[in-house]
Enzyme design. Sequence first.
Site, PDB file in Angstrom:
ATOM      1  N   ASP A 308       0.814  -1.216   0.000  1.00 49.16           N
ATOM      2  CA  ASP A 308       0.000   0.000   0.000  1.00 49.16           C
ATOM      3  C   ASP A 308       0.852   1.273   0.000  1.00 49.16           C
ATOM      4  O   ASP A 308       1.842   1.367   0.735  1.00 49.16           O
ATOM      5  CB  ASP A 308      -0.859  -0.032   1.274  1.00 49.16           C
ATOM      6  CG  ASP A 308      -1.745   1.174   1.433  1.00 49.16           C
ATOM      7  OD1 ASP A 308      -2.782   1.222   0.765  1.00 49.16           O
ATOM      8  OD2 ASP A 308      -1.402   2.063   2.230  1.00 49.16           O
ATOM      9  N   GLU A 378       1.272  -0.347  -4.987  1.00 44.52           N
ATOM     10  CA  GLU A 378       0.299   0.718  -5.257  1.00 44.52           C
ATOM     11  C   GLU A 378       1.000   2.064  -5.160  1.00 44.52           C
ATOM     12  O   GLU A 378       1.544   2.412  -4.112  1.00 44.52           O
ATOM     13  CB  GLU A 378      -0.844   0.699  -4.237  1.00 44.52           C
ATOM     14  CG  GLU A 378      -1.921   1.732  -4.550  1.00 44.52           C
ATOM     15  CD  GLU A 378      -2.376   2.551  -3.346  1.00 44.52           C
ATOM     16  OE1 GLU A 378      -1.613   2.704  -2.380  1.00 44.52           O
ATOM     17  OE2 GLU A 378      -3.512   3.048  -3.399  1.00 44.52           O
TER      18      GLU A 378
HETATM   19  C1  GLC Z   1      -4.018   3.500  -0.065  1.00 41.16           C
HETATM   20  C2  GLC Z   1      -5.349   2.846   0.066  1.00 41.16           C
HETATM   21  C3  GLC Z   1      -6.341   3.830   0.613  1.00 41.16           C
HETATM   22  C4  GLC Z   1      -5.878   4.292   1.950  1.00 41.16           C
HETATM   23  C5  GLC Z   1      -4.478   4.869   1.855  1.00 41.16           C
HETATM   24  C6  GLC Z   1      -3.875   5.081   3.189  1.00 41.16           C
HETATM   25  O1  GLC Z   1      -3.995   4.466  -1.039  1.00 41.16           O
HETATM   26  O2  GLC Z   1      -5.749   2.346  -1.165  1.00 41.16           O
HETATM   27  O3  GLC Z   1      -7.613   3.273   0.706  1.00 41.16           O
HETATM   28  O4  GLC Z   1      -6.750   5.240   2.455  1.00 41.16           O
HETATM   29  O5  GLC Z   1      -3.608   3.995   1.176  1.00 41.16           O
HETATM   30  O6  GLC Z   1      -3.521   3.882   3.765  1.00 41.16           O
END
Ligand code: GLC
Length: 668
Positions: A308, A378
């Site tokens: 993440d 991500e």
């Molecule tokens: C990522 C997740 C999102 C979350 C953020 C903080 O972007 O996809 O949903 O709020 O991280 O952890």
Amino acid sequence: MSLTRVSRSDSLELHEGVDNAAFQEDGGRADSEKTDGQVAADCPSSSLNLDGAESSYTQIKPYAGMSKEVLLLYSRQARYRLPREILFWLVIVSTLVLLAVNITVIALSPRCLSWWQSSPVYQIYPRSFKDSNNDGIGDLKGIQDKLDHLNYLNIKAIWISPFYKSPMRDFGYDVEDFRDIDPIFGTMKDFDDLLVSMHDKGLRLIMDFIPNHSSDNHVWFQNSRRREEPYTDYYVWANCTRDKLPNNWVSVFGNSSWTYDSVREQCYLHQFLKEQPDLNFRNPDVRREMTDIIRFWLDKGVDGFRMDAVKHILEAPHLRDEPQVNASQPPEQVNTEFELHHDYTYTQVGLHDILRGWRAELDTYSREPGRYRFMVTESYDYEEIDKTMMYYSTDFARESDFPFNFYLMDLPQGLSGARAQELVGNHDKPRMSSSVGKEYISAINMMMLTLPGTPTTYYGEEIGMENVHIHIEDIQDPFGKFDPNASRDPQRSPMQWSSEPNAGFSGNGTGTWLPIHPNYTTVNVEAQKGNDSSVLEQYRRLSLLRESEMALHRGWMCFVWSDVDVFVYLREQDGLDRAFLVLINLGRNATTDLSSISGLPEHFRVHTSTVPKNQGRSYDRAAVPTKKGEGLLLEFSSNQRFHTSHASSCYISERACYLNVLDIMYKC
Ligand code: GLC
């Protein structure tokens, strides 16, 4: 027949016609009656005088227990020697040939597709998938109950958004204990059971791993605020006062990314909510802790991680102000992510080393046969595609299997930017059915399932779920509380399983954590299952087709055409005559003239259309009609490969050819 051994000078010969003395009966006296000395004396070897030039020797045929010398006499005979030598060389030659064939096959074979490449990845937002205990919130047992749905869609890998213990300020992305399950979702036993069931059904589990931050409830943070060792530097702290923050950095969720802590009398950094303090990855203890957590879940048997928000992991230690996008904007008005250039907070030097370190951990666990551990990162890099590409592994440095490709989400705004991709929706972005239009969802699913790369399907996309409307006062998402237009609640509404109350998601009489979309009576799994023209059945057909057609899962992708209405690309495989042309209509009814494109056949047959009545039709390349929102998979046969004459518009990730006669793939 008997043989005579004649020794002339140094050579020995055997002649026929002389009896074998050793086989002659000894006056009827049995061997058993002889003494050892007598037996030895009778033994032909003892009667040989191999040294003497005059020695001669006779035999009838080989006998059991003959001595070495006798054996040698026979074995040197041409009729034994020749076949023996032939056999010897045959064995050597065939061994070498087999070895060479093996080496060639290994060297020429393309890699087999791994589980994360061979089918779509399906994303489950656990709060919204299936509620098994009727509290209105989805849970792990609920997921386990619905695994057959995923098997039905030919899904092989599931990414489940966080289910760690959490105060749920960011619905699980604020982790209080990285080694525990939140009671809302169940217990560790429920997790273990789920994993076993998934593996039994041939499904892989990808966990969400959130390295950038923890919850402020995490014991590390509580200790860090009190400067308890070794936790003092587990987070990013800086001197400040309530009125004078360390710099102008802003949080992704809006406003300053610094919060004053009255216990420690310093500010801590949080690139998301103030309840999500950033971990300090410049501290080796933190890196060690996070790697241990990865091992903890790998030891449990998870198959991979979705990493993440990785671009936020490191910040520049000098803490200088970031440049404003609009230099003339009053600094005190800068409070959103897009008003600064994130030179000191995003994608800092060292980030990729950390990710490669985690990759190495996964690789250690991947050595178990058949247990490849997968990693997807991500990172929203917006227009900076080079930064996105950095997450890919290279021949020299292994990193993620792929980064999420968010660029396709912009497709409706500009088709020309489309590239091979992985996903069109997730828990952070509006559903495509709502942002693009529900009439386009099947075509979008077709595009995702027929482009190269691993498709990622957000739960509900397979039935065309839409964003739910949520009144401003009911917004739950913290981002939505800062900016209602940015709320992510609409795309997180409960999965629509049937037309029963609560769409079959929950038996709770008092409702569900987010409202169910009112269209659930018709848009639901039960209603669509078995209905050939439904979004669900079209998704399933294409998912199965993608797996069975080599051109679709590992062949070339060639960009053919795009205009305001239609996006056209071709999929083909070297060695296979059968190829596909895909037309995705994201505009109005259109007729596309492809006659100016060389290398295409005159006619195509419709293999699959999202408009069922077009199934099986034949189209002329000068006029291929598509209805608004139609996805058209055309099939044709040709022994000419399109990519050879259109190299600059074609792409393949790993080239391989198919050899029809032997039914094998080889590198070419
Ligand atoms: C990522 C997740 C999102 C979350 C953020 C903080 O972007 O996809 O949903 O709020 O991280 O952890």
